[in-house]
Design a protein around this motif. Structure first.
Motif, mmCIF file in Angstrom:
data_model
loop_
_atom_site.group_PDB
_atom_site.id
_atom_site.type_symbol
_atom_site.label_atom_id
_atom_site.label_comp_id
_atom_site.label_asym_id
_atom_site.label_seq_id
_atom_site.Cartn_x
_atom_site.Cartn_y
_atom_site.Cartn_z
ATOM 1 N N UNK A 91 0.916 -1.358 0.172
ATOM 2 C CA UNK A 91 -0.004 0.079 0.186
ATOM 3 C C UNK A 91 1.004 1.240 -0.142
ATOM 4 N N UNK A 92 0.757 2.199 -0.907
ATOM 5 C CA UNK A 92 1.455 3.369 -0.918
ATOM 6 C C UNK A 92 1.405 4.235 0.027
ATOM 7 N N UNK A 93 0.475 4.125 1.008
ATOM 8 C CA UNK A 93 0.381 5.041 2.052
ATOM 9 C C UNK A 93 -0.148 4.275 3.352
ATOM 10 N N UNK A 94 0.501 4.532 4.582
ATOM 11 C CA UNK A 94 0.139 3.550 5.725
ATOM 12 C C UNK A 94 -0.364 4.464 6.724
ATOM 13 N N UNK A 95 -1.217 5.515 6.544
ATOM 14 C CA UNK A 95 -1.763 6.194 7.629
ATOM 15 C C UNK A 95 -3.356 5.805 7.885
ATOM 16 N N UNK A 96 -4.055 6.434 8.638
ATOM 17 C CA UNK A 96 -5.346 5.984 9.148
ATOM 18 C C UNK A 96 -6.160 6.270 7.881
ATOM 19 N N UNK A 97 -7.179 5.271 7.310
ATOM 20 C CA UNK A 97 -8.109 5.398 6.301
ATOM 21 C C UNK A 97 -9.209 5.749 6.887
ATOM 22 N N UNK A 98 -10.007 6.916 6.341
ATOM 23 C CA UNK A 98 -11.555 7.566 6.446
ATOM 24 C C UNK A 98 -12.076 7.070 5.525
ATOM 25 N N UNK A 99 -13.072 6.203 5.866
ATOM 26 C CA UNK A 99 -13.758 5.485 4.358
ATOM 27 C C UNK A 99 -15.391 6.175 4.436
ATOM 28 N N UNK A 100 -15.869 6.404 3.557
ATOM 29 C CA UNK A 100 -17.141 6.833 3.316
ATOM 30 C C UNK A 100 -18.116 5.864 2.745
ATOM 31 N N UNK A 101 -19.332 5.873 3.699
ATOM 32 C CA UNK A 101 -20.460 5.074 3.157
ATOM 33 C C UNK A 101 -21.405 5.615 2.313
ATOM 34 N N UNK A 102 -21.968 5.116 1.403
ATOM 35 C CA UNK A 102 -23.136 5.683 0.538
ATOM 36 C C UNK A 102 -22.691 6.968 0.181
ATOM 37 N N UNK A 103 -21.655 7.326 -0.494
ATOM 38 C CA UNK A 103 -21.446 8.854 -0.844
ATOM 39 C C UNK A 103 -21.703 8.831 -2.382
ATOM 40 N N UNK A 104 -22.444 8.056 -2.764
ATOM 41 C CA UNK A 104 -22.863 8.194 -4.365
ATOM 42 C C UNK A 104 -24.333 8.014 -3.981
ATOM 43 N N UNK A 105 -25.314 9.010 -4.549
ATOM 44 C CA UNK A 105 -26.851 8.645 -4.470
ATOM 45 C C UNK A 105 -27.167 7.441 -5.318
ATOM 46 N N UNK A 106 -26.533 7.198 -6.329
ATOM 47 C CA UNK A 106 -27.096 5.987 -7.040
ATOM 48 C C UNK A 106 -26.831 4.601 -6.459
ATOM 49 N N UNK A 107 -25.585 4.706 -5.731
ATOM 50 C CA UNK A 107 -25.121 3.386 -4.804
ATOM 51 C C UNK A 107 -26.065 3.364 -3.802
ATOM 52 N N UNK A 108 -26.609 4.455 -3.167
ATOM 53 C CA UNK A 108 -27.483 4.309 -1.943
ATOM 54 C C UNK A 108 -28.871 3.786 -2.646
ATOM 55 N N UNK A 109 -29.263 4.260 -3.549
ATOM 56 C CA UNK A 109 -30.477 3.657 -4.314
ATOM 57 C C UNK A 109 -30.436 2.227 -4.576
ATOM 58 N N UNK A 110 -29.258 1.891 -5.131
ATOM 59 C CA UNK A 110 -28.929 0.468 -5.152
ATOM 60 C C UNK A 110 -29.212 -0.357 -4.133
ATOM 61 N N UNK A 111 -29.142 0.098 -2.731
ATOM 62 C CA UNK A 111 -29.177 -0.782 -1.688
ATOM 63 C C UNK A 111 -30.535 -0.237 -0.824
ATOM 64 N N UNK A 112 -31.053 0.375 -1.541
ATOM 65 C CA UNK A 112 -32.482 0.856 -1.112
ATOM 66 C C UNK A 112 -32.410 1.636 0.081
ATOM 67 N N UNK A 113 -31.240 2.428 0.277
ATOM 68 C CA UNK A 113 -31.449 3.539 1.483
ATOM 69 C C UNK A 113 -31.366 4.882 0.640
ATOM 70 N N UNK A 114 -31.795 5.771 1.787
ATOM 71 C CA UNK A 114 -31.770 7.232 1.340
ATOM 72 C C UNK A 114 -30.258 7.841 1.362
ATOM 73 N N UNK A 115 -30.049 8.804 0.546
ATOM 74 C CA UNK A 115 -28.857 9.107 0.452
ATOM 75 C C UNK A 115 -28.518 9.926 1.705
ATOM 76 N N UNK A 116 -27.609 10.065 2.379
ATOM 77 C CA UNK A 116 -26.985 10.450 3.613
ATOM 78 C C UNK A 116 -26.912 12.166 3.543
#
Length: 252
Positions: free
Chosen positions: A40-65
């Motif tokens: 891995x080219x960096x080795x710090x903390x990874x802050x990961x986003x959930x449902x940060x694309x509206x189309x993906x949220x809809x794909x999972x039947x969730x409301x966009x955050x």
């Protein structure tokens, strides 16, 4: 410029990446992609986003955050380009997630979004595999979903910000065994990179080497042992890995 971390002759080395994923060692020696172990080219903390694309949220039947849904990934979840990852035995659904990753280049606290890109050293890719069997609810992906050893390929390298002047208009694609399965654009992110740096740095201090994985668009599908998965982001590069069984992974 592209920079990477590799292991060669049992040494971990920071290298420059040339065309065709050749790497240039500090002593000037040039090696082919397959002759080194990509880390891995960096080795710090990874802050990961959930449902940060509206189309993906809809794909999972969730409301966009309405505000970013962020979780942290442990360092031992990361693996490198051309490495293997594994599918847990007896699960029903494991899918890829092609994501743009912003790598922090200097300490960031209370940063305004207008200045946020000044704190980015460059960009890389990750494939944030998820085990959907264990998803409890849309805003809290638990450890069994997203924090398994070596299940987040990152890399192959960090490309500097000068090469990617507009990170919010890039095409993302995922291939499984050569078949295009996912395609989207970072223009569809709900919360873009400058917003996320402002948001996170308002309550935490970002350090050099920290990473912000910005979520994935729609187009997910199940993957199984034996699959080759390639994620690609326009202008940045391609990240390849292979899936094996849990038994094979832990008995290597």
């Amino acid at each position: 410029m592209k920079s990477a971390r590799i292991r060669y002759n049992d040494d971990v080395i920071n290298v420059e990446v040339l065309d065709d994923l050749q790497v240039k060692l500090p002593n000037g020696q040039v090696l082919a992609e397959q002759d080194v172990e990509w880390l891995p080219p960096a080795n710090g903390t990874m802050f990961a986003l959930g449902l940060n694309y509206a189309d993906h949220a809809r794909e999972l039947a969730f409301e966009p955050p309405k505000e970013p849904l962020i979780f942290i990934k442990a360092p031992n979840t990361f693996t490198g380009h051309n490495q293997v990852t594994w599918r847990p035995d007896h699960v029903e659904y494991m899918h890829y997630e092609c994501e743009l990753v912003a790598v922090i280049g200097k300490t960031a606290k209370n940063v305004n979004r207008e200045d946020a890109l000044d704190y980015v050293a460059g960009y890389t890719l990750c494939n944030d595999y998820a085990i959907r069997d264990y998803l409890e609810n849309y805003y809290r992906p638990n450890l069994r979903v997203k924090n398994r050893h070596s299940t987040t390929p990152v890399g192959p390298y960090i490309i500097d910000t000068a090469s990617i002047p507009e990170p919010n208009h890039l095409t993302l694609r995922t291939w499984v065994n050569g078949e295009l399965r996912q395609e989207g654009t970072t223009a569809d992110m709900i919360f873009n990179v400058p917003f996320l740096i402002e948001y996170i740095s308002s309550f935490m201090t970002l350090q050099p080497g920290d990473m912000i994985a910005t979520g994935t668009p729609e187009g997910l599908s199940d993957v199984i042992p034996g699959d080759e998965v390639i994620v690609e982001i326009e202008g940045i590069g391609r990240l390849r890995n292979h899936i094996i069984t849990e038994t094979d992974f832990f008995n290597r």
